[in-house]
Write a protein that holds these residues in place. Structure first.
Motif, PDB file in Angstrom:
ATOM      1  N   VAL A  48       0.844  -1.201   0.000  1.00 48.06           N
ATOM      2  CA  VAL A  48       0.000   0.000   0.000  1.00 48.06           C
ATOM      3  C   VAL A  48       0.880   1.252   0.000  1.00 48.06           C
ATOM      4  N   GLY A  49       1.979   1.213   0.748  1.00 51.31           N
ATOM      5  CA  GLY A  49       2.900   2.350   0.813  1.00 51.31           C
ATOM      6  C   GLY A  49       3.457   2.687  -0.565  1.00 51.31           C
ATOM      7  N   VAL A  50       3.823   1.653  -1.312  1.00 53.86           N
ATOM      8  CA  VAL A  50       4.390   1.876  -2.654  1.00 53.86           C
ATOM      9  C   VAL A  50       3.311   2.439  -3.586  1.00 53.86           C
ATOM     10  N   LEU A  51       2.080   1.914  -3.479  1.00 56.47           N
ATOM     11  CA  LEU A  51       0.983   2.403  -4.330  1.00 56.47           C
ATOM     12  C   LEU A  51       0.707   3.889  -4.065  1.00 56.47           C
ATOM     13  N   VAL A 114       5.672  19.078   2.786  1.00 60.24           N
ATOM     14  CA  VAL A 114       4.557  18.359   3.414  1.00 60.24           C
ATOM     15  C   VAL A 114       4.986  16.894   3.548  1.00 60.24           C
ATOM     16  N   ALA A 115       4.883  16.373   4.773  1.00 58.15           N
ATOM     17  CA  ALA A 115       5.260  14.974   5.022  1.00 58.15           C
ATOM     18  C   ALA A 115       4.006  14.102   4.991  1.00 58.15           C
ATOM     19  N   TYR A 116       4.109  12.943   4.316  1.00 57.19           N
ATOM     20  CA  TYR A 116       2.980  12.000   4.249  1.00 57.19           C
ATOM     21  C   TYR A 116       3.432  10.648   4.786  1.00 57.19           C
ATOM     22  N   GLU A 117       2.688  10.121   5.733  1.00 58.97           N
ATOM     23  CA  GLU A 117       2.950   8.782   6.264  1.00 58.97           C
ATOM     24  C   GLU A 117       1.751   7.912   5.878  1.00 58.97           C
ATOM     25  N   VAL A 118       2.022   6.773   5.212  1.00 63.01           N
ATOM     26  CA  VAL A 118       0.934   5.962   4.657  1.00 63.01           C
ATOM     27  C   VAL A 118       0.650   4.756   5.551  1.00 63.01           C
ATOM     28  N   LYS A 119      -0.624   4.527   5.830  1.00 67.92           N
ATOM     29  CA  LYS A 119      -1.038   3.367   6.628  1.00 67.92           C
ATOM     30  C   LYS A 119      -1.991   2.516   5.799  1.00 67.92           C
ATOM     31  N   VAL A 150       0.795  14.768   7.239  1.00 68.89           N
ATOM     32  CA  VAL A 150      -0.479  14.152   6.865  1.00 68.89           C
ATOM     33  C   VAL A 150      -0.397  12.628   6.992  1.00 68.89           C
ATOM     34  N   LEU A 151      -1.404  12.055   7.636  1.00 71.14           N
ATOM     35  CA  LEU A 151      -1.509  10.589   7.651  1.00 71.14           C
ATOM     36  C   LEU A 151      -2.445  10.188   6.511  1.00 71.14           C
ATOM     37  N   VAL A 152      -2.014   9.195   5.737  1.00 68.43           N
ATOM     38  CA  VAL A 152      -2.793   8.735   4.586  1.00 68.43           C
ATOM     39  C   VAL A 152      -3.249   7.314   4.897  1.00 68.43           C
ATOM     40  N   TYR A 153      -4.546   7.056   4.806  1.00 65.98           N
ATOM     41  CA  TYR A 153      -5.034   5.705   5.098  1.00 65.98           C
ATOM     42  C   TYR A 153      -6.181   5.344   4.166  1.00 65.98           C
ATOM     43  N   ILE A 154      -6.652   4.095   4.295  1.00 66.90           N
ATOM     44  CA  ILE A 154      -7.604   3.550   3.311  1.00 66.90           C
ATOM     45  C   ILE A 154      -9.042   3.984   3.617  1.00 66.90           C
ATOM     46  N   ASN A 155      -9.733   4.416   2.577  1.00 66.71           N
ATOM     47  CA  ASN A 155     -11.145   4.799   2.687  1.00 66.71           C
ATOM     48  C   ASN A 155     -12.012   3.544   2.538  1.00 66.71           C
ATOM     49  N   SER A 156     -12.620   3.096   3.629  1.00 63.63           N
ATOM     50  CA  SER A 156     -13.366   1.828   3.577  1.00 63.63           C
ATOM     51  C   SER A 156     -14.615   1.931   2.698  1.00 63.63           C
ATOM     52  N   ASP A 157     -15.083   3.154   2.398  1.00 71.03           N
ATOM     53  CA  ASP A 157     -16.284   3.313   1.561  1.00 71.03           C
ATOM     54  C   ASP A 157     -15.961   3.337   0.068  1.00 71.03           C
ATOM     55  N   TYR A 158     -14.687   3.321  -0.257  1.00 73.81           N
ATOM     56  CA  TYR A 158     -14.321   3.420  -1.677  1.00 73.81           C
ATOM     57  C   TYR A 158     -14.831   2.197  -2.448  1.00 73.81           C
ATOM     58  N   VAL A 159     -15.380   2.452  -3.641  1.00 71.71           N
ATOM     59  CA  VAL A 159     -15.848   1.358  -4.503  1.00 71.71           C
ATOM     60  C   VAL A 159     -15.068   1.426  -5.816  1.00 71.71           C
ATOM     61  N   PHE A 160     -14.431   0.314  -6.173  1.00 71.53           N
ATOM     62  CA  PHE A 160     -13.632   0.267  -7.404  1.00 71.53           C
ATOM     63  C   PHE A 160     -14.566   0.284  -8.612  1.00 71.53           C
ATOM     64  N   ASN A 161     -14.247   1.185  -9.562  1.00 74.62           N
ATOM     65  CA  ASN A 161     -15.147   1.350 -10.704  1.00 74.62           C
ATOM     66  C   ASN A 161     -14.342   1.368 -12.002  1.00 74.62           C
ATOM     67  N   TYR A 162     -13.905   0.237 -12.449  1.00 71.44           N
ATOM     68  CA  TYR A 162     -13.097   0.057 -13.673  1.00 71.44           C
ATOM     69  C   TYR A 162     -11.658   0.555 -13.539  1.00 71.44           C
ATOM     70  N   GLU A 163     -11.458   1.760 -12.982  1.00 74.98           N
ATOM     71  CA  GLU A 163     -10.086   2.260 -12.840  1.00 74.98           C
ATOM     72  C   GLU A 163      -9.847   2.693 -11.402  1.00 74.98           C
ATOM     73  N   LEU A 164      -8.640   2.425 -10.923  1.00 74.96           N
ATOM     74  CA  LEU A 164      -8.333   2.784  -9.534  1.00 74.96           C
ATOM     75  C   LEU A 164      -8.191   4.300  -9.410  1.00 74.96           C
ATOM     76  N   ASP A 165      -8.961   4.881  -8.490  1.00 69.84           N
ATOM     77  CA  ASP A 165      -8.883   6.322  -8.268  1.00 69.84           C
ATOM     78  C   ASP A 165      -8.205   6.536  -6.904  1.00 69.84           C
ATOM     79  N   LEU A 166      -6.909   6.817  -6.954  1.00 66.53           N
ATOM     80  CA  LEU A 166      -6.141   6.897  -5.702  1.00 66.53           C
ATOM     81  C   LEU A 166      -6.635   8.016  -4.791  1.00 66.53           C
ATOM     82  N   ASN A 167      -7.148   9.081  -5.401  1.00 63.29           N
ATOM     83  CA  ASN A 167      -7.623  10.195  -4.569  1.00 63.29           C
ATOM     84  C   ASN A 167      -8.889   9.832  -3.809  1.00 63.29           C
ATOM     85  N   GLN A 168      -9.616   8.837  -4.323  1.00 63.89           N
ATOM     86  CA  GLN A 168     -10.804   8.352  -3.610  1.00 63.89           C
ATOM     87  C   GLN A 168     -10.437   7.208  -2.666  1.00 63.89           C
TER      88      GLN A 168
END
Ligand code: SF4
Length: 487
Positions: A48-51, A114-119, A150-168
């Protein structure tokens, strides 16, 4: 600059227990073997960190290939910061106050950064906040001017729709203010941890609820090795806080436990199992669970089923969500003919359709479906139904009436044995109920092997191992049925 004493992970470890920090650094050979589940979690976090780097593409990767490169990468990071043509860094290396950190993503913001730490998780915990505060402390000490953390983590409500939208897919939350407020505390905690590392012997700290919170410590095997088999710490039917409170009052073993503290039959059964070192159970409760199966269904067959599922952090099939269960393979045994069949599914819509066809056949043609854990089957059925909509000729809700789970039978039937601890495990259950070491290959390894399988031959070999599960499930079911009839 001298070699660092602490890193992000060792600092977080020290916050759980200073003894754990000491043992990790000075007596690493005492560490428990990393469990398959922990290994899988660790790998998921890295992926996930690499993505997340793609949120800020075109950066320079500073990742050291080995500890011998830390100093070189630290110097390269410092050079990159003063090079105005470089705007994004991945795994930038910093050291301050003997703490070395590698920051997931650092993005130039005018004269600041801006520092980003990914979880890879779906929510933020106190540990993540502390992790951010430590990194903020080190960056501040290295004179990196931050406009945000900034802490970056996974949005559990995200729904994949043909293409991965990283901002969502990712949620970003600023924790700059909280991190700044913790700076002084972090400084004190670093000093304390460094003092621990100067000790010539490990600190005399007792075991306690901190051994499992926030993470199961990997020195439990060492620190808990002298806990007697009749210790009240094994009484999982009592609240964990209470068990340690009793230990502190000098109530160490089951024999010391005042009778008035035993409040229900479940606790009584567990105490009995630990005392006589044998299986104990509630025959009536087993009966009630078995009778919950709908016997009015006009079908005859009984099958045993083992389902393997994949729970990807990042969804990749249309309409799926983060961490949603996807069917990966199943093995099914006809309990009348002993015929066993194993099938793997492709991780796409066709795989889900194949799964739904097979489940239709299984639930339509059989009265009874015995599995290890009904929750996995139910969750997967509901997921697949929500993706394919109306894919089953039976309602997943009604499938409950045909399903028996060994895990659920053990819980509902209040089955206890000294080898049955908190974590549900098929091999332990086989040992407890039959006295045999069955050595089924752990399912987390089967899943991992299937995900990496290169070709049909390898897949067939893994499915062969999976095929040992349904028979074991059926044997356990028969054994528990016998228990019910013995009282
Ligand atoms: S097992 Fe408990 S006491 Fe021992 S090092 Fe780990 S957290 Fe500390």
């Amino acid at each position: 600059m001298s070699k660092h004493l602490l890193s992000k992970s060792t600092f977080i470890r020290s916050q759980q227990c200073q003894k754990s920090l000491y043992l990790h650094k000075k007596r690493p050979f005492l560490r428990d073997k990393l469990s398959a589940v922990q290994l899988a979690k660790f790998r998921r976090g890295t992926g996930v960190g690499v993505l997340a780097r793609e949120l800020f593409p075109g950066g320079i990767d500073m990742s050291p290939r080995s500890p011998s490169q830390y100093e070189q990468k630290r110097n390269e990071t410092a050079e990159a910061l003063s090079n105005h043509e470089i705007n994004v860094l991945y795994e930038a290396v910093f050291q301050f106050d003997d703490v070395l950190i590698m920051l997931d993503i650092l993005v130039r913001d005018g004269d600041n950064w801006v520092a980003y730490e990914v979880k890879s998780s779906r929510s933020l915990s106190e540990t993540y906040m502390k992790d951010a505060a430590l990194q903020h402390y080190v960056l501040n000490g290295c004179n990196v001017k931050l406009s945000d953390f900034v802490l970056v983590y996974i949005n559990s409500d995200y729904v994949f729709n043909y293409e991965l939208d990283l901002n969502q897919l990712f949620i970003k939350r600023s924790v700059l203010t909280e991190s700044e407020l913790q700076a002084e505390t972090i400084g004190h905690q670093i000093t304390l941890s460094k003092l621990t590392l100067e000790l010539s012997n490990s600190p005399q700290l007792s075991i306690g609820i901190h051994c499992n919170k926030p993470y199961p410590c990997d020195f439990i095997g060492h620190c808990w090795k002298n806990i007697p088999s009749n210790s009240i710490l094994h009484l999982t039917t009592f609240d964990e806080d209470l068990r340690f409170k009793l230990i502190n009052q000098g109530i160490n073993t089951i024999d010391d436990l005042p009778k008035e503290m035993i409040q229900n039959e479940c606790q009584q059964l567990q105490i009995e199992a630990l005392t006589i070192n044998e299986i104990t159970y509630n025959a009536n409760k087993i009966k009630v669970y078995l009778n919950s199966i709908n016997s009015t269904l006009k079908k005859q067959g009984s099958v045993s089923l083992k389902l393997l599922v994949h729970r990807p952090a990042v969804p990749f099939i249309y309409l799926t969500q983060p961490y949603q269960l996807l069917p990966l393979a199943l093995s099914i045994r006809n309990n009348d003919t002993n015929a066993t069949e194993s099938i793997s599914f492709t991780l796409d819509l066709k795989g889900l359709e194949d799964f739904s066809k097979i489940m239709n056949t299984i639930f339509n043609e059989n009265n009874l479906v015995i599995t290890d854990d009904t929750d996995i089957i139910m969750e997967t059925l509901f997921n697949v139904q929500s993706i394919l909509s109306a894919s089953f000729s039976f309602s997943p809700e009604s499938a409950k009436e045909q399903l028996i789970g060994i895990h659920q039978l053990i819980n509902e039937g209040q089955v206890f044995h000294p080898v049955l601890r908190n974590d549900w495990n098929m091999n332990d259950t086989i040992l407890a109920l039959t006295g045999k070491n069955n050595s089924l290959k752990e399912e987390v390894y089967l899943i991992n092997d299937l995900l990496k399988a290169d070709g049909n031959e390898e897949t067939a070999r893994i499915l062969q191992r999976l095929a040992t599960y349904p028979q074991a499930i059926f044997q356990l079911f028969e054994k528990i049925q016998q228990l019910q009839n013995m009282k």
